[in-house]
Design an enzyme around this catalytic site. Structure first.
Site, PDB file in Angstrom:
ATOM      1  N   ASN A   1     -24.429  -2.749 -34.929  1.00  7.72           N
ATOM      2  CA  ASN A   1     -24.826  -3.147 -36.017  1.00  7.72           C
ATOM      3  C   ASN A   1     -24.772  -4.970 -34.761  1.00  7.72           C
ATOM      4  O   ASN A   1     -24.066  -5.199 -34.343  1.00  7.72           O
ATOM      5  CB  ASN A   1     -24.241  -3.637 -37.238  1.00  7.72           C
TER       6      ASN A   1
ATOM      7  N   HIS B   1     -33.466  -5.084 -39.992  1.00  6.09           N
ATOM      8  CA  HIS B   1     -31.771  -5.588 -38.987  1.00  6.09           C
ATOM      9  C   HIS B   1     -31.202  -4.242 -38.996  1.00  6.09           C
ATOM     10  O   HIS B   1     -31.620  -3.300 -39.909  1.00  6.09           O
ATOM     11  CB  HIS B   1     -31.345  -5.747 -40.164  1.00  6.09           C
TER      12      HIS B   1
ATOM     13  N   CYS C   1     -27.097 -11.641 -40.459  1.00  8.09           N
ATOM     14  CA  CYS C   1     -28.092 -10.853 -39.831  1.00  8.09           C
ATOM     15  C   CYS C   1     -28.797 -11.738 -39.879  1.00  8.09           C
ATOM     16  O   CYS C   1     -30.095 -11.041 -39.965  1.00  8.09           O
ATOM     17  CB  CYS C   1     -27.537  -9.389 -40.686  1.00  8.09           C
TER      18      CYS C   1
END
Ligand code: UT7
Length: 326
Positions: free
Chosen positions: A283, A253, A113
């Protein structure tokens, strides 16, 4: 002083939407649980034919169009992904071919990520060194192809998307002011995809054990993320003699709304200065930051001279930040 400036951004998400209500019919979960624990309402799902480079291509074309540059002007392509088209070659090479960016060197970055900020950090170093003047950095993920749709602890979280940024060398007092990248490999097993690599090569056994799917110890990851991100943001601002109040926008993020809110609250930043789109996209790992940044730029939330901070935490473990004067 030579700096790297983001001169254009682009993004793409597949059309197919999977809502929390759809997931209620697939696993033992509820819209209420997913909304309360994550903030996610829906996510996008790539179709059978779409791989990471297909999403990356659309985002990159959009960024190129915005920059006014031609593909052949790009000297380096970095793709941040953990769900690349193939394990060999790099997805960046496949993208280079599709873009016809014939002059560009191309490679992938795997920092989960945090991958887009890692990529940005590499691009920034190349530009500041004088090696390259124009670099394309893309975060592209098709996580849903590595998702166990019977595992409610992960399948409600992920979505597919790509985001791109074109960086150019400028001799101005704006651009990327600072990047910070960190890792702690001792906790690699908190978030990993065990099968299909050289540790557990693809076999009937790895398929039977579902080792090709993403495994995550969510709660442990959550706690470390909250602790780490506060320090990361404050460290980045301190080093640049800035305070949270100086920020026009934080682009975190998009893993979990509670992580984003906790970070904002711990540093005293109001949520109206935080870019959030995980309610609509979930996500999307390395794609989440360039995707949210592109959305913010297009909505007019980013103006010339603004201080913008990007921050991420993810598998590896890795965490990273980038401070930008737009
Ligand atoms: O992207 C990079 C890094 N990733 C992250 O930063 C993600 C970090 N982690 C998270 O976002 C959260 O930990 C999750 C959203 C994954 C999970 O939320 P949580 O509040 O940490 O829940 P938990 O894992 O502690 O689980 C609480 C309960 C458990 O039931 P019991 O054991 O208390 O009976 C789970 O089995 O919730 C249950 N549960 C679910 N229930 C309904 C787990 N997933 C689900 C689900 N629907 N989808």
């Amino acid at each position: 002083m030579i700096r790297a400036r983001i001169i254009a951004t682009g993004s793409y998400a597949p059309e197919k939407v999977l809502t929390n209500f759809d997931l209620e019919k697939m696993v033992d979960t509820s819209d209420e649980w997913i909304t309360e624990r994550t903030g996610i309402k829906e996510r996008r799902i790539a179709d059978e034919k779409q791989a990471a480079s297909d999403l990356a291509y659309v985002a990159a074309r959009e960024a190129l169009k915005g920059s006014g540059l031609k593909a052949r002007d790009i000297e380096l392509i970095i793709v941040a992904t953990v769900t690349g088209d193939m394990s060999l070659p790099a997805t960046a090479c496949i993208l280079q071919d599709r873009l016809e960016a014939k002059r560009a060197a191309a490679f992938d970055v795997n920092a989960a990520c945090s991958g887009f900020i890692y990529g940005l950090s590499v691009a920034n170093a190349f530009i500041k060194s004088g090696a390259y003047r124009r670099v394309l950095v893309v975060g592209a993920e098709v996580l849903t192809k590595f998702t166990d749709w019977e595992d409610r602890t992960t399948c409600v979280l992920f979505g597919d998307a790509a985001g791109a940024a074109i960086l150019e060398a400028v001799n101005e007092d704006r651009g990327i002011l600072c990047t910070k990248i960190h890792s702690d490999g001792s906790m690699w097993d908190l978030l990993h995809t065990p099968g299909g690599g050289s540790r557990y090569p693809a076999s009937k056994e790895t398929l039977r054990k579902k080792q090709h799917f993403i495994k995550m110890k969510g709660n442990e990851t959550f706690k470390i993320a909250v602790r780490t991100l506060e320090g990361l943001v404050l460290e980045t601002l301190d080093e640049n003699k800035l305070k949270p109040a100086d920020l026009a926008l934080l682009v975190p993020h998009q893993a979990n709304l509670r992580i984003i809110q906790a970070t904002a609250s711990r540093i005293g930043l109001p949520m109206d200065k935080v870019a959030v789109n995980l309610d609509r996209y979930g996500n999307t790992s390395a794609a989440s930051i360039p995707f949210a940044l592109d959305e913010a730029v297009r909505c007019g939330r980013v103006r010339d001279g603004d201080y913008i901070l990007l921050e991420a935490f993810g598998g590896g473990l890795t965490w990273a930040s980038a401070l930008i004067r737009w």
